[in-house]
Enzyme design. Structure first.
Site, PDB file in Angstrom:
ATOM      1  N   HIS A 167      -5.065 -13.789  11.412  1.00 21.28           N
ATOM      2  CA  HIS A 167      -4.578 -13.912  10.020  1.00 21.28           C
ATOM      3  C   HIS A 167      -4.847 -12.307   9.147  1.00 21.28           C
ATOM      4  CE1 HIS A 167      -3.198 -15.067   6.252  1.00 21.28           C
ATOM      5  NE2 HIS A 167      -4.566 -15.022   5.440  1.00 21.28           N
ATOM      6  N   GLN A 214     -10.084 -12.077  11.011  1.00 21.48           N
ATOM      7  CA  GLN A 214     -10.033 -13.424  10.413  1.00 21.48           C
ATOM      8  C   GLN A 214      -8.970 -14.201  10.957  1.00 21.48           C
ATOM      9  OE1 GLN A 214      -8.913 -13.761   5.946  1.00 21.48           O
ATOM     10  NE2 GLN A 214     -11.279 -14.171   5.947  1.00 21.48           N
ATOM     11  N   HIS A 221      -7.076 -18.205  10.521  1.00 21.16           N
ATOM     12  CA  HIS A 221      -6.831 -19.082   9.678  1.00 21.16           C
ATOM     13  C   HIS A 221      -6.714 -20.695  10.406  1.00 21.16           C
ATOM     14  CE1 HIS A 221      -5.002 -21.163   6.356  1.00 21.16           C
ATOM     15  NE2 HIS A 221      -5.506 -20.398   5.621  1.00 21.16           N
ATOM     16  N   GLU A 251      -3.862  -2.627   4.643  1.00 20.18           N
ATOM     17  CA  GLU A 251      -4.522  -3.433   5.806  1.00 20.18           C
ATOM     18  C   GLU A 251      -4.994  -2.531   6.914  1.00 20.18           C
ATOM     19  OE1 GLU A 251      -2.960  -7.250   6.616  1.00 20.18           O
ATOM     20  OE2 GLU A 251      -4.289  -7.272   8.423  1.00 20.18           O
ATOM     21  N   ASP A 302       0.378   0.191  14.442  1.00 23.92           N
ATOM     22  CA  ASP A 302       0.989   1.541  14.949  1.00 23.92           C
ATOM     23  C   ASP A 302      -0.147   2.644  14.109  1.00 23.92           C
ATOM     24  OD1 ASP A 302       3.061   0.333  16.210  1.00 23.92           O
ATOM     25  OD2 ASP A 302       4.456   0.831  14.649  1.00 23.92           O
ATOM     26  N   ARG A 312     -13.212 -21.417   6.509  1.00 23.58           N
ATOM     27  CA  ARG A 312     -12.060 -20.886   7.672  1.00 23.58           C
ATOM     28  C   ARG A 312     -12.569 -20.972   8.980  1.00 23.58           C
ATOM     29  NH1 ARG A 312      -8.121 -16.553   4.516  1.00 23.58           N
ATOM     30  NH2 ARG A 312      -7.410 -17.825   2.995  1.00 23.58           N
ATOM     31  N   PHE A 333     -10.709 -19.433  -6.267  1.00 23.19           N
ATOM     32  CA  PHE A 333     -10.317 -19.114  -4.767  1.00 23.19           C
ATOM     33  C   PHE A 333     -11.647 -19.033  -3.797  1.00 23.19           C
ATOM     34  CE2 PHE A 333      -6.830 -16.672  -2.219  1.00 23.19           C
ATOM     35  CZ  PHE A 333      -5.786 -17.558  -2.457  1.00 23.19           C
ATOM     36  N   ALA A 350       0.804  -1.310   0.034  1.00 26.36           N
ATOM     37  CA  ALA A 350      -0.031  -0.078  -0.133  1.00 26.36           C
ATOM     38  C   ALA A 350       0.970   1.332  -0.075  1.00 26.36           C
ATOM     39  CB  ALA A 350      -0.881  -0.072   1.361  1.00 26.36           C
ATOM     40  N   GLY A 351       1.839   1.295   0.829  1.00 30.42           N
ATOM     41  CA  GLY A 351       2.691   2.582   0.976  1.00 30.42           C
ATOM     42  C   GLY A 351       3.555   2.656  -0.268  1.00 30.42           C
ATOM     43  N   THR A 372      -1.347 -23.873   3.475  1.00 34.45           N
ATOM     44  CA  THR A 372      -2.370 -23.657   2.663  1.00 34.45           C
ATOM     45  C   THR A 372      -3.695 -24.214   2.751  1.00 34.45           C
ATOM     46  OG1 THR A 372      -2.800 -23.586   0.335  1.00 34.45           O
ATOM     47  CG2 THR A 372      -0.850 -24.333   0.935  1.00 34.45           C
ATOM     48  N   GLU A 373      -4.679 -23.844   2.296  1.00 34.57           N
ATOM     49  CA  GLU A 373      -5.948 -24.721   2.149  1.00 34.57           C
ATOM     50  C   GLU A 373      -5.851 -25.791   1.331  1.00 34.57           C
ATOM     51  OE1 GLU A 373      -8.893 -21.527   3.458  1.00 34.57           O
ATOM     52  OE2 GLU A 373      -7.284 -21.210   2.436  1.00 34.57           O
ATOM     53  N   LEU A 375       1.662 -19.799   7.718  1.00 36.33           N
ATOM     54  CA  LEU A 375       0.290 -20.579   7.151  1.00 36.33           C
ATOM     55  C   LEU A 375       0.569 -21.761   6.237  1.00 36.33           C
ATOM     56  CD1 LEU A 375      -2.063 -18.036   6.098  1.00 36.33           C
ATOM     57  CD2 LEU A 375      -1.498 -19.812   4.421  1.00 36.33           C
ATOM     58  N   ARG A 400     -13.054 -11.059   4.740  1.00 33.74           N
ATOM     59  CA  ARG A 400     -12.328 -10.886   3.772  1.00 33.74           C
ATOM     60  C   ARG A 400     -12.292 -12.139   2.821  1.00 33.74           C
ATOM     61  NH1 ARG A 400      -6.670 -11.459   1.786  1.00 33.74           N
ATOM     62  NH2 ARG A 400      -6.509 -12.717   3.702  1.00 33.74           N
TER      63      ARG A 400
HETATM   64  C1  LIG Z   1       0.791 -15.356   5.368  1.00 31.48           C
HETATM   65  C2  LIG Z   1      -0.262 -14.123   4.768  1.00 31.48           C
HETATM   66  C3  LIG Z   1      -0.703 -14.485   3.276  1.00 31.48           C
HETATM   67  C4  LIG Z   1      -1.540 -13.539   2.780  1.00 31.48           C
HETATM   68  N1  LIG Z   1      -2.040 -13.990   1.603  1.00 31.48           N
HETATM   69  C5  LIG Z   1      -2.733 -13.216   0.908  1.00 31.48           C
HETATM   70  C6  LIG Z   1      -3.163 -13.528  -0.497  1.00 31.48           C
HETATM   71  O1  LIG Z   1      -2.879 -14.606  -0.955  1.00 31.48           O
HETATM   72  N2  LIG Z   1      -3.883 -12.610  -1.176  1.00 31.48           N
HETATM   73  C7  LIG Z   1      -4.243 -11.387  -0.663  1.00 31.48           C
HETATM   74  O2  LIG Z   1      -5.058 -10.524  -1.503  1.00 31.48           O
HETATM   75  N3  LIG Z   1      -3.660 -11.001   0.634  1.00 31.48           N
HETATM   76  C8  LIG Z   1      -3.045 -12.068   1.341  1.00 31.48           C
HETATM   77  N4  LIG Z   1      -2.759 -11.614   2.837  1.00 31.48           N
HETATM   78  C9  LIG Z   1      -3.198 -10.208   3.329  1.00 31.48           C
HETATM   79  C10 LIG Z   1      -2.037  -9.156   2.735  1.00 31.48           C
HETATM   80  O3  LIG Z   1      -0.968  -9.749   2.161  1.00 31.48           O
HETATM   81  C11 LIG Z   1      -1.880  -8.101   3.743  1.00 31.48           C
HETATM   82  O4  LIG Z   1      -3.056  -7.579   4.280  1.00 31.48           O
HETATM   83  C12 LIG Z   1      -0.986  -6.790   2.962  1.00 31.48           C
HETATM   84  O5  LIG Z   1       0.046  -7.444   2.356  1.00 31.48           O
HETATM   85  C13 LIG Z   1      -0.767  -5.920   4.029  1.00 31.48           C
HETATM   86  O6  LIG Z   1      -0.169  -4.910   3.110  1.00 31.48           O
HETATM   87  P1  LIG Z   1       0.082  -3.406   3.746  1.00 31.48           P
HETATM   88  O7  LIG Z   1       0.632  -2.668   2.839  1.00 31.48           O
HETATM   89  O8  LIG Z   1      -0.982  -2.916   4.219  1.00 31.48           O
HETATM   90  O9  LIG Z   1       1.046  -3.687   5.178  1.00 31.48           O
HETATM   91  P2  LIG Z   1       2.502  -4.425   5.413  1.00 31.48           P
HETATM   92  O10 LIG Z   1       3.105  -4.792   3.983  1.00 31.48           O
HETATM   93  O11 LIG Z   1       2.398  -4.996   6.406  1.00 31.48           O
HETATM   94  O12 LIG Z   1       3.591  -3.155   5.584  1.00 31.48           O
HETATM   95  C14 LIG Z   1       3.421  -2.350   6.683  1.00 31.48           C
HETATM   96  C15 LIG Z   1       4.329  -1.141   6.531  1.00 31.48           C
HETATM   97  O13 LIG Z   1       4.178  -0.178   7.385  1.00 31.48           O
HETATM   98  C16 LIG Z   1       5.597   0.099   8.063  1.00 31.48           C
HETATM   99  N5  LIG Z   1       5.191   0.393   9.716  1.00 31.48           N
HETATM  100  C17 LIG Z   1       4.390   0.064  10.385  1.00 31.48           C
HETATM  101  N6  LIG Z   1       4.524   0.916  11.540  1.00 31.48           N
HETATM  102  C18 LIG Z   1       5.098   1.486  11.446  1.00 31.48           C
HETATM  103  C19 LIG Z   1       5.705   2.889  12.144  1.00 31.48           C
HETATM  104  N7  LIG Z   1       5.283   2.993  13.318  1.00 31.48           N
HETATM  105  N8  LIG Z   1       6.481   3.751  11.654  1.00 31.48           N
HETATM  106  C20 LIG Z   1       7.180   3.379  10.523  1.00 31.48           C
HETATM  107  N9  LIG Z   1       6.736   2.217   9.555  1.00 31.48           N
HETATM  108  C21 LIG Z   1       5.697   1.578  10.054  1.00 31.48           C
HETATM  109  C22 LIG Z   1       6.227  -1.295   7.961  1.00 31.48           C
HETATM  110  O14 LIG Z   1       7.569  -1.070   7.985  1.00 31.48           O
HETATM  111  C23 LIG Z   1       5.782  -1.853   6.819  1.00 31.48           C
HETATM  112  O15 LIG Z   1       6.473  -1.088   5.601  1.00 31.48           O
HETATM  113  C24 LIG Z   1      -1.900 -12.447   3.352  1.00 31.48           C
HETATM  114  C25 LIG Z   1      -1.410 -12.188   4.665  1.00 31.48           C
HETATM  115  C26 LIG Z   1      -0.403 -13.016   5.289  1.00 31.48           C
HETATM  116  C27 LIG Z   1      -0.116 -12.748   6.744  1.00 31.48           C
END
Ligand SMILES: Cc1cc2nc3c(=O)[nH]c(=O)nc-3n(C[C@H](O)[C@H](O)[C@H](O)COP(=O)(O)OP(=O)(O)OC[C@H]3O[C@@H](n4cnc5c(N)ncnc54)[C@H](O)[C@@H]3O)c2cc1C
Ligand code: SF4
Ligand code: FES
Lengths: 298, 618
Positions: free
Chosen positions: B346, B233, B235, B370, B214, B281, B113, B14-15, B247-248, B245, B381
């Site tokens: 999860h 959610q 798992h 997220e 945070d 799940r 899926f 996202a970032g 997988t299913e 994890l 989800r």
């Molecule tokens: C094992 C697993 C499998 C998954 N599989 C799937 C899938 O197949 N398909 C799907 O759609 N989704 C899947 N998901 C869900 C999805 O991957 C996550 O929801 C998503 O990647 C989250 O991305 P994000 O960019 O929001 O956060 P993240 O990738 O977690 O990044 C968070 C960022 O914030 C930074 N940060 C946090 N707090 C601070 C702070 N205080 N100061 C500075 N920086 C900070 C961290 O350094 C990091 O860079 C899965 C999740 C998991 C755990």
């Protein structure tokens, strides 16, 4: 020991002095009290764990490298001993976390995913570069010796400075480039399954730095791109979507003085890579491609 | 003080997407992240990205599936935006070189899926998240976007008007982990939170150690409500020692779940007489926990997932990576022994309340990924819907913060639209231990530490926030004894896992609130043992634990208030979905330390149609 602590003893001392002057006295005293108290707590903890270790066979004995440039008693690198209760499936990372959370909260190391995907916790464990979260304690001889990655400057305890590694990774134009993208925003580029398969292993790199740390050539030549960066370039050079012009451009980057030709095929990188990337084979293939490419213009 | 147009907090999917979009709109953008970008937990995602790319599929079908999966608690404008933008964003990744798996004709592969009416989950082997994260970081390098990596963001710099909806965000305060420097970052246009999930609220999770919620906590204390926090959610098949994890696919291929007595629990105890191991799940997770709670778990902790009967050949052919995972992380060879598994936290459906442009009710403050709640996932989800959320809403938030006109959002934020007051009967008062709370350790409940004189300029707002954080750090560093955060964190995690997991009973939820209160009280006595300014992870984790406390409490309060069973939220006393009373979002405002519960209606009216709540059965 191959672990590098920054600066020579002399500069360290003089720096410490100037710093002392600027720190308010009260704060200094507090720090000192805190440090003393910590020493006592640690001492008791050590005694306790020694006792427990004697009484409880189901503990793993760890020797962990400690260093902190600004904390008295840690400026001179040392090893601390921890006796961590063992459970089946326990990894080196689990043991370090346990030691930190139960014995000494100042024990410092990078970690995040706990599943071999973030690449934060490559360390030197029993004399070899390993990813701690992927290393079972039961596969190791005791005492388990944990040190920071060799050939990189130590920041504190098990944390090393990764800047140089990142610089090398970023020196090979590590991004996709092509001159003919499809026009439509929904039109994808085609890629054969075979070609995707060819680059697959190279795309698995998690930037852990284990390979670079294990490489003798990289240790001797600071400008050598190193196995991970070359592998990154391989990932693009071999991707048919970039096209042949781009491939030539990439081979030229790799052929530079500190590029592929530095590699002496010692295979240490391939042996330590936690993602099983055939690094040496990739480097060799690029050498061959570079030769072919040069013959073309001959 | 550092200064940029747009500041993005977090460097996961996202970032990174937000930063690229902001730069494309001409902004001077920087990312501030506690981890180097490639270390973000987006890398752990395996399955894929949902996108309607093919003939026979459409964004409308994707939207319908998503709304149904959300159990009618998603907001239609957000869901439709997700489904409309996802194809273009997914192909954008392909144009940036992402190594998707390929079909025979060379196009990107898609697979079926759970909960999807069309196989639209676009994937790159079993490592889609890793490929996505690295591809986007490559683009960041290409564009030369500035990253302050290993800088921990301590707080937001938000002005202190009475009403949150009138406040504005002017930047952040961050701590350089390597040097111990505290600095203000002035954001001329906006701040985007992209801090990921809150998995560390629980003691067993598929999330990373850095996923401590945070961003959600910071926005909450600055006045942005948390939305739908109770929807978590779980798992059903994660490895007990790490939360990795499984997988299913293992159950899909015929893997069987056994309890301690070797009974095939799904049938033996009637949890799912038809679907068995392939039930959804939440059903499987609850079945496993029922067994464990009834004393039929192995070591009172887990059950067995056995696939040995499939035979080595089939296992190696289809599930080879599972063999490695189990060996590397659990020390179990699944060709020889059954794998230990248990449910793990999860994904968090709730988070920082935003509209479909990623904007919160505070001017200049955005959230995506997220940590945000737009709301796309409602109460549940669908697999493969989080990754598209990162790129779709990451891009929108980035572009909007940089000044691009995305049109007026249909979703309202804060108390700007329709809302109703909520009530929940709690055994102890939630929120700050003292309210208003001006103690340094608690990171102020009181906004106006200078006695209410409103800071006039953005710079002053940032400077004041820096002062407050310096006070907090000095306090934590100079305090000589007290409680260590690890103890508090571990107690919170245990209580949450025990009482606020897939099983939720009124009494258990109340007990969790009591435990959390105690934890908050103990936290007022917290201190940092490590005296060093260099890479002090003790300090960072101590501050994270403060955030975990706020999130844990919000999850529990929401769970106690919502007396119905919807999506991932199960209540023992209330076994039905209650559309008459509960087609609404749970909102929680910090309210200077005395949390206020309120609700806002769900939006079921889409662009072309209204989604009628139907029974969620598959
Ligand atoms: C094992 C697993 C499998 C998954 N599989 C799937 C899938 O197949 N398909 C799907 O759609 N989704 C899947 N998901 C869900 C999805 O991957 C996550 O929801 C998503 O990647 C989250 O991305 P994000 O960019 O929001 O956060 P993240 O990738 O977690 O990044 C968070 C960022 O914030 C930074 N940060 C946090 N707090 C601070 C702070 N205080 N100061 C500075 N920086 C900070 C961290 O350094 C990091 O860079 C899965 C999740 C998991 C755990
Ligand atoms: S190539 Fe292997 S060892 Fe080297 S950084 Fe990448 S994952 Fe680590
Ligand atoms: S903790 Fe992420 S690779 Fe080991």
């Amino acid at each position: 020991m191959s672990t590098q602590v920054p600066e020579t003893q002399e500069t360290e001392e003089s720096e410490a002095e100037t710093e002392t002057e600027s720190v308010p006295v009260a704060q200094q005293r507090r720090q000192q009290r805190k440090a003393d108290r910590r020493e006592r707590v640690e001492e008791r903890e050590r005694e306790r764990t020694e006792e427990e270790a004697a009484s409880d066979e189901n503990r793993y004995h760890l020797k962990v490298f400690r260093y902190d440039p600004e904390v008295e008693g840690k400026q001179e690198p040392r090893f601390d001993e921890f006796h961590v209760p063992y459970h089946k499936g326990m990894t080196v990372l689990d043991a370090l976390m346990y030691a930190r959370d139960h014995f000494d909260s100042s024990l410092t190391f990078r970690h995040s995913c706990r599943q071999a995907i973030c690449g934060s916790d490559a360390m030197f464990v029993n004399g070899r570069q390993r990813l701690c979260c992927k290393t079972q304690l039961s596969d190791l001889e005791e005492p388990v010796r944990v040190e920071p990655l060799p050939h990189q400057e130590v920041v504190k305890d098990l944390v090393v400075d990764m800047e140089h590694f990142y610089d090398q990774m970023e020196a090979v134009e590590p991004f996709f480039q092509t001159n003919d993208l499809p026009d439509g925003e929904l039109d994808e580029q085609r890629q054969t399954r075979e070609n995707r398969e060819k680059v697959k292993m190279s795309t698995r790199c998690i930037w852990c730095g284990a390979c670079m740390s294990s490489c003798n050539i990289a240790a001797g030549d600071n400008e050598y791109l190193g196995p991970a960066a070359i592998n990154k370039a391989y990932r693009f050079a071999m991707d048919e979507r970039e096209g042949s012009d781009m491939k030539e451009h990439r081979l030229r980057i790799l052929e530079q003085e500190h590029g592929v030709w530095r590699c002496q095929t010692q295979f240490s990188c391939t042996e330590v890579c936690p993602k099983d990337i055939p690094l040496t084979a990739h480097i060799q293939e690029l050498k061959r491609e570079a030769v072919k490419n040069n013959l073309k213009f001959w | 003080m550092y200064e940029h147009d747009v500041i993005v907090v977090g460097a996961g999917g996202a970032g990174l997407r937000a930063a690229i979009a902001a730069q494309e709109e001409g902004a001077d953008v920087a990312i501030v992240s506690k981890l180097h970008p490639v270390r973000s937990h987006t890398g752990a995602a395996e399955g894929g990205i949902n996108a309607a790319l093919r003939e026979g599929d459409s964004w409308e079908d994707h939207a319908y599936d998503t709304m149904k999966g959300s159990d009618y608690l998603g907001d239609a404008p957000a869901i439709e935006t997700l489904c409309q933008d996802s194809p273009k964003e997914t192909i954008q990744l392909e144009h940036w070189g992402m190594a998707f798996s390929r079909d025979d004709d060379g196009r990107v592969s898609q697979r079926p899926f759970g909960g999807l009416s069309f196989p639209r989950t676009t994937y790159a082997g079993a490592e889609t998240g890793h490929q996505l994260l690295h591809t986007m970081y490559e683009q960041l390098v290409k564009r030369g976007i500035k990253v302050y990596d290993e800088w921990y963001v301590l707080n937001l710099a938000v002005s202190d008007e009475e009403v949150p909806e009138e406040r504005s965000c002017h930047g952040i305060v961050a701590y350089d982990i390597q040097s111990g420097e505290v600095s203000g970052f002035r954001a001329r246009n906006g701040v985007i939170l992209a801090t990921g999930g809150p998995g560390q609220v629980f003691d067993h999770t598929t999330n990373a150690v850095a996923n401590t919620g945070d961003g959600v906590a910071m926005a909450y204390r600055a006045g942005v409500p948390m939305e739908d926090m109770e929807f978590i959610q779980f798992h059903p098949t994660t490895l007990p020692s790490t939360g990795v994890l499984i997988t299913e696919g293992v159950r899909g291929e015929g893997g069987i779940l056994y309890n301690e007595n070797g009974e095939r629990l799904m049938f033996e105890y009637g949890y799912a007489n038809n679907a068995g191991e392939l039930a959804s799940r939440d059903v499987v997770s609850r079945a496993e926990l029922t067994e464990i709670n009834a004393g039929r778990g192995i070591e009172d902790e887990y059950v067995h997932l056995d696939m040995r009967h499939l035979g080595e050949e089939r296992i190696i052919d289809r599930l080879e990576n599972i063999v490695h995972l189990s060996e590397d992380f659990e020390g179990v060879d699944p060709l020889e022994e059954p794998m230990p598994v248990k449910p793990g936290q999860h994904y968090a459906m709730g988070g920082v309340e935003t509209d479909e442009n990623g904007e919160t009710c505070i001017t200049g403050l955005y959230a995506a990924g997220e940590c945000a709640c737009a709301s796309v996932h409602g109460s549940n989800r669908l697999g493969g819907n989080a990754l598209p959320e990162l790129i779709v809403f990451g891009r929108r938030a980035g572009a909007h913060a940089a000044g691009k006109d995305l049109g007026t959002a249909e979703i309202t934020t804060g108390k700007r639209g329709e809302w109703e007051a909520g009530e929940v009967d709690t055994p102890v008062a939630p929120g700050a231990v003292r309210s208003p709370d001006d103690s340094a350790v608690a990171d102020g409940g009181e906004r106006a530490a200078d006695g209410g004189t409103m800071a006039a300029t953005g710079d002053e707002v940032v400077t004041r926030a820096v002062d407050a954080e310096n006070r907090r750090i000095d306090h934590l560093m100079t305090k000589e004894d007290g409680v260590q955060h690890a103890e508090i964190r571990s107690e919170v995690q245990k209580s949450m896992t025990r009482h606020v997991n897939v099983f939720r009973e009124k009494e258990g939820l109340k007990q969790a609130l009591v435990d959390l209160r105690e934890a908050r009280e103990r936290y007022t006595d917290v201190y940092v043992n490590d005296p060093s300014r260099t890479y002090n992870t003790d300090l960072i984790q101590t501050i994270e634990t403060r955030n975990i406390l706020d999130l844990a409490e919000a999850i529990t309060l929401g769970a106690l208030a919502r007396d119905e069973f919807r999506g991932a939220h199960w209540r023992k006393e209330h076994q039905e979905r209650d559309d008459e009373n509960w087609l609404k979002h749970t909102m929680l405002s910090w309210n200077e330390g005395s949390p206020e519960l309120w609700y806002k209606p769900v939006i079921l009216e889409g662009e072309n149609k209204t989604y009628e709540p139907k029974i969620r059965s598959y």
